[in-house]
Scaffold this motif. Structure first.
Motif, PDB file in Angstrom:
ATOM      1  N   ASN A 105      19.338  16.660   9.659  1.00 32.23           N
ATOM      2  CA  ASN A 105      18.793  16.669   8.296  1.00 32.23           C
ATOM      3  C   ASN A 105      17.416  17.317   8.308  1.00 32.23           C
ATOM      4  OD1 ASN A 105      20.875  14.924   6.837  1.00 32.23           O
ATOM      5  ND2 ASN A 105      20.262  13.558   8.512  1.00 32.23           N
ATOM      6  N   LYS A 106      17.342  18.496   8.902  1.00 28.18           N
ATOM      7  CA  LYS A 106      16.047  19.122   9.144  1.00 28.18           C
ATOM      8  C   LYS A 106      15.284  19.455   7.866  1.00 28.18           C
ATOM      9  CE  LYS A 106      17.835  23.846   9.513  1.00 28.18           C
ATOM     10  NZ  LYS A 106      17.849  25.068  10.353  1.00 28.18           N
ATOM     11  N   ASP A 107      15.986  19.544   6.723  1.00 26.39           N
ATOM     12  CA  ASP A 107      15.298  19.876   5.469  1.00 26.39           C
ATOM     13  C   ASP A 107      14.811  18.640   4.723  1.00 26.39           C
ATOM     14  OD1 ASP A 107      15.719  22.618   5.844  1.00 26.39           O
ATOM     15  OD2 ASP A 107      17.738  22.492   4.982  1.00 26.39           O
ATOM     16  N   SER A 108      15.104  17.458   5.249  1.00 24.89           N
ATOM     17  CA  SER A 108      14.685  16.231   4.555  1.00 24.89           C
ATOM     18  C   SER A 108      14.270  15.145   5.544  1.00 24.89           C
ATOM     19  CB  SER A 108      15.817  15.726   3.657  1.00 24.89           C
ATOM     20  OG  SER A 108      16.989  15.480   4.430  1.00 24.89           O
ATOM     21  N   ILE A 109      13.494  15.528   6.565  1.00 28.06           N
ATOM     22  CA  ILE A 109      13.014  14.553   7.546  1.00 28.06           C
ATOM     23  C   ILE A 109      11.912  13.717   6.923  1.00 28.06           C
ATOM     24  CG2 ILE A 109      11.860  14.257   9.774  1.00 28.06           C
ATOM     25  CD1 ILE A 109      13.184  16.891  10.643  1.00 28.06           C
ATOM     26  N   ASN A 110      12.118  12.416   6.856  1.00 27.42           N
ATOM     27  CA  ASN A 110      11.150  11.522   6.211  1.00 27.42           C
ATOM     28  C   ASN A 110      11.076  10.225   7.011  1.00 27.42           C
ATOM     29  OD1 ASN A 110       9.351  10.349   4.494  1.00 27.42           O
ATOM     30  ND2 ASN A 110      10.777  10.067   2.800  1.00 27.42           N
ATOM     31  N   ILE A 111      10.070  10.128   7.859  1.00 29.80           N
ATOM     32  CA  ILE A 111       9.886   8.951   8.720  1.00 29.80           C
ATOM     33  C   ILE A 111       8.924   7.984   8.032  1.00 29.80           C
ATOM     34  CG2 ILE A 111       9.183   8.118  10.996  1.00 29.80           C
ATOM     35  CD1 ILE A 111      11.593  10.025  10.997  1.00 29.80           C
ATOM     36  N   ILE A 112       9.329   6.730   7.887  1.00 28.57           N
ATOM     37  CA  ILE A 112       8.486   5.710   7.265  1.00 28.57           C
ATOM     38  C   ILE A 112       8.317   4.554   8.246  1.00 28.57           C
ATOM     39  CG2 ILE A 112       8.220   4.101   5.351  1.00 28.57           C
ATOM     40  CD1 ILE A 112       9.940   5.961   3.667  1.00 28.57           C
ATOM     41  N   LEU A 113       7.083   4.313   8.664  1.00 25.48           N
ATOM     42  CA  LEU A 113       6.805   3.224   9.606  1.00 25.48           C
ATOM     43  C   LEU A 113       6.638   1.904   8.854  1.00 25.48           C
ATOM     44  CD1 LEU A 113       4.308   4.848  12.152  1.00 25.48           C
ATOM     45  CD2 LEU A 113       6.808   4.856  12.153  1.00 25.48           C
ATOM     46  N   LYS A 114       7.254   0.852   9.390  1.00 23.38           N
ATOM     47  CA  LYS A 114       7.167  -0.462   8.760  1.00 23.38           C
ATOM     48  C   LYS A 114       6.011  -1.269   9.368  1.00 23.38           C
ATOM     49  CE  LYS A 114      12.136  -0.658   7.808  1.00 23.38           C
ATOM     50  NZ  LYS A 114      13.401  -1.414   8.032  1.00 23.38           N
ATOM     51  N   PRO A 115       5.296  -2.045   8.547  1.00 24.29           N
ATOM     52  CA  PRO A 115       4.143  -2.794   9.059  1.00 24.29           C
ATOM     53  C   PRO A 115       4.543  -3.958   9.948  1.00 24.29           C
ATOM     54  CG  PRO A 115       4.575  -3.381   6.784  1.00 24.29           C
ATOM     55  CD  PRO A 115       5.507  -2.244   7.102  1.00 24.29           C
ATOM     56  N   ILE A 116       3.715  -4.236  10.943  1.00 24.77           N
ATOM     57  CA  ILE A 116       3.893  -5.419  11.783  1.00 24.77           C
ATOM     58  C   ILE A 116       3.301  -6.613  11.032  1.00 24.77           C
ATOM     59  CG2 ILE A 116       3.301  -6.499  13.992  1.00 24.77           C
ATOM     60  CD1 ILE A 116       2.949  -3.659  15.128  1.00 24.77           C
ATOM     61  N   PRO A 117       4.027  -7.713  10.875  1.00 26.59           N
ATOM     62  CA  PRO A 117       3.473  -8.876  10.154  1.00 26.59           C
ATOM     63  C   PRO A 117       2.149  -9.323  10.763  1.00 26.59           C
ATOM     64  CG  PRO A 117       5.814  -9.175  10.593  1.00 26.59           C
ATOM     65  CD  PRO A 117       5.395  -7.949  11.354  1.00 26.59           C
ATOM     66  N   CYS A 118       1.206  -9.669   9.914  1.00 27.42           N
ATOM     67  CA  CYS A 118      -0.131 -10.027  10.403  1.00 27.42           C
ATOM     68  C   CYS A 118      -0.379 -11.530  10.319  1.00 27.42           C
ATOM     69  CB  CYS A 118      -1.212  -9.274   9.633  1.00 27.42           C
ATOM     70  SG  CYS A 118      -1.331  -9.717   7.887  1.00 27.42           S
ATOM     71  N   VAL A 119      -1.336 -11.988  11.129  1.00 26.97           N
ATOM     72  CA  VAL A 119      -1.774 -13.393  11.119  1.00 26.97           C
ATOM     73  C   VAL A 119      -3.284 -13.417  10.937  1.00 26.97           C
ATOM     74  CG1 VAL A 119       0.116 -14.182  12.585  1.00 26.97           C
ATOM     75  CG2 VAL A 119      -2.022 -13.416  13.631  1.00 26.97           C
ATOM     76  N   GLU A 120      -3.780 -14.515  10.465  1.00 29.63           N
ATOM     77  CA  GLU A 120      -5.222 -14.666  10.234  1.00 29.63           C
ATOM     78  C   GLU A 120      -5.950 -14.864  11.560  1.00 29.63           C
ATOM     79  OE1 GLU A 120      -8.436 -14.840   7.428  1.00 29.63           O
ATOM     80  OE2 GLU A 120      -6.302 -14.378   7.184  1.00 29.63           O
ATOM     81  N   TYR A 121      -7.017 -14.103  11.761  1.00 28.86           N
ATOM     82  CA  TYR A 121      -7.837 -14.257  12.967  1.00 28.86           C
ATOM     83  C   TYR A 121      -8.881 -15.338  12.733  1.00 28.86           C
ATOM     84  CZ  TYR A 121     -11.365 -13.368  16.533  1.00 28.86           C
ATOM     85  OH  TYR A 121     -12.274 -13.513  17.555  1.00 28.86           O
ATOM     86  N   VAL A 122      -8.911 -16.337  13.617  1.00 29.12           N
ATOM     87  CA  VAL A 122      -9.896 -17.422  13.545  1.00 29.12           C
ATOM     88  C   VAL A 122     -10.821 -17.291  14.744  1.00 29.12           C
ATOM     89  CG1 VAL A 122     -10.261 -19.906  13.491  1.00 29.12           C
ATOM     90  CG2 VAL A 122      -8.221 -18.921  12.410  1.00 29.12           C
ATOM     91  N   PRO A 123     -12.090 -16.931  14.523  1.00 29.96           N
ATOM     92  CA  PRO A 123     -13.013 -16.735  15.653  1.00 29.96           C
ATOM     93  C   PRO A 123     -13.305 -18.024  16.395  1.00 29.96           C
ATOM     94  CG  PRO A 123     -14.203 -16.657  13.576  1.00 29.96           C
ATOM     95  CD  PRO A 123     -12.750 -16.703  13.226  1.00 29.96           C
ATOM     96  N   CYS A 124     -13.518 -17.895  17.697  1.00 28.05           N
ATOM     97  CA  CYS A 124     -13.874 -19.042  18.536  1.00 28.05           C
ATOM     98  C   CYS A 124     -15.394 -19.176  18.568  1.00 28.05           C
ATOM     99  CB  CYS A 124     -13.331 -18.850  19.948  1.00 28.05           C
ATOM    100  SG  CYS A 124     -13.946 -20.064  21.139  1.00 28.05           S
ATOM    101  N   ILE A 125     -15.885 -20.355  18.255  1.00 29.40           N
ATOM    102  CA  ILE A 125     -17.325 -20.616  18.312  1.00 29.40           C
ATOM    103  C   ILE A 125     -17.589 -21.533  19.503  1.00 29.40           C
ATOM    104  CG2 ILE A 125     -19.330 -21.555  17.111  1.00 29.40           C
ATOM    105  CD1 ILE A 125     -17.905 -20.908  14.485  1.00 29.40           C
ATOM    106  N   GLU A 126     -18.073 -20.959  20.570  1.00 28.80           N
ATOM    107  CA  GLU A 126     -18.324 -21.700  21.813  1.00 28.80           C
ATOM    108  C   GLU A 126     -19.739 -21.368  22.261  1.00 28.80           C
ATOM    109  OE1 GLU A 126     -17.266 -24.536  23.904  1.00 28.80           O
ATOM    110  OE2 GLU A 126     -15.362 -23.482  23.655  1.00 28.80           O
ATOM    111  N   LYS A 127     -20.677 -22.275  21.989  1.00 26.78           N
ATOM    112  CA  LYS A 127     -22.084 -21.995  22.276  1.00 26.78           C
ATOM    113  C   LYS A 127     -22.384 -21.985  23.776  1.00 26.78           C
ATOM    114  CE  LYS A 127     -23.840 -23.773  17.863  1.00 26.78           C
ATOM    115  NZ  LYS A 127     -24.740 -24.755  17.201  1.00 26.78           N
ATOM    116  N   LYS A 128     -21.766 -22.895  24.528  1.00 27.44           N
ATOM    117  CA  LYS A 128     -22.011 -22.974  25.963  1.00 27.44           C
ATOM    118  C   LYS A 128     -20.681 -23.015  26.712  1.00 27.44           C
ATOM    119  CE  LYS A 128     -26.528 -25.269  25.745  1.00 27.44           C
ATOM    120  NZ  LYS A 128     -27.326 -26.449  26.185  1.00 27.44           N
TER     121      LYS A 128
END
Length: 295
Positions: A105-128
């Motif tokens: 299908n060289k006249d209609s090549i259409n590649i669509i990438l699907k997103p990877i599901p994301c998760v919320e990043y929770v930073p680590c707070i470690e003072k010592k």
């Protein structure tokens, strides 16, 4: 021998370019964002870990191996029917397509990438964070995947490491092996290039994480001590420590890092700090692990 094969590999690609055809198409994300990286035959991922940086750069700049779709998703690349194309973009699932199938299908090549599901990043707070300092012998270091965070874009690659503890300087780890993770952003020399290393690992929110770029390769001396070269592996003029080095008699040669493996040894490992014998480098002066550990 590996370098000759890689050079031959590049030349082969370049020599057959005139025999290839131009493949045009569209490559977008599901959000209609272009800038998709398209790699011929997964070239970069197939390189040996010991490839020289200069060859990597040549391959990266070779438009017959790598191209990007524009902001509208349009791309054009020289291909052979036997080739395959890998389409990728951060936070999206990569796709691999055989050229022979795309050409149907060289006249209609259409590649669509699907997103990877994301998760919320929770930073680590470690003072010592609890710190483990030890000389470790490499058991395994391997790439580890990371979650796709919704609120964070990480520029570092993640690695899982397992080491045998040969000598501990903190006396607070109750096992003779340790597993930890590390994060690296294309450093010139990595700790896993060496067999025995002085490592600094912290405990952050119950996770053991290597303190970034804090390591020193070490080697056995004839009197049973450990010693590390005076200069950084990526800069033969930059000292690792302000202290005066010790005169040492080595029981083994040092490991030449990948970064220095393609230079002239005499220019990198200079007298009076090193001795070169039958192509192997021995330290004549070095630092002890204690020189790198602050009280």
């Amino acid at each position: 021998m590996k370098n000759i094969l890689i050079i031959t590999f590049i030349l082969c690609f370049q020599s057959i370019c005139s025999q290839k055809i131009i493949l045009n198409g569209i490559a977008n994300t599901s959000k209609n964002q272009g800038n998709i990286m398209i790699v011929l035959n997964d070239t970069l991922n197939r390189l040996s870990e010991n490839y020289p940086d200069s060859l990597y750069q040549k391959m990266w700049e070779n438009k017959d191996l790598i191209c990007f779709s524009d902001e509208n998703g349009k791309f054009s690349i020289k291909v052979d029917l036997k080739d395959s194309l890998v389409f990728s973009n951060d936070q999206y699932y990569p796709q691999t397509h055989k050229v022979s199938k795309l050409m149907l299908n060289k006249d209609s090549i259409n590649i669509i990438l699907k997103p990877i599901p994301c998760v919320e990043y929770v930073p680590c707070i470690e003072k010592k964070p609890e710190l483990y300092i030890f000389i470790g012998k490499k058991i395994d270091v391997s790439y580890a995947s990371q979650p796709n965070y919704c609120n964070l874009i990480s520029m570092d690659s993640k690695f899982k490491s397992k080491y045998k503890i040969l000598k501990s300087f903190t006396n607070n780890f109750n096992s003779d092996t340790i597993e930890f993770v590390s994060y690296d952003h294309f450093s010139k020399v990595k700790y896993d290039e060496f067999e025995n290393v002085l490592l600094f690992v912290g405990k952050y929110c119950d996770s053991l994480i290597h303190k970034k770029y804090q390591y020193q390769p070490v080697y056995k001396t004839k009197n049973g001590k450990w010693a590390s070269p005076i200069f950084e592996e990526y800069d033969s003029t930059k000292r690792k420590c302000e202290k005066e080095p010790h005169k040492v008699k080595m029981a083994e040669p040092i490991i030449i890092s990948r970064y220095n493996s393609h230079g002239k040894l005499e220019d990198i490992y200079k007298k009076p700090y090193y001795k070169i014998k039958k192509g192997k480098v021995y330290m004549l002066y070095g630092y002890y692990p204690e020189d790198f550990i602050k009280n």
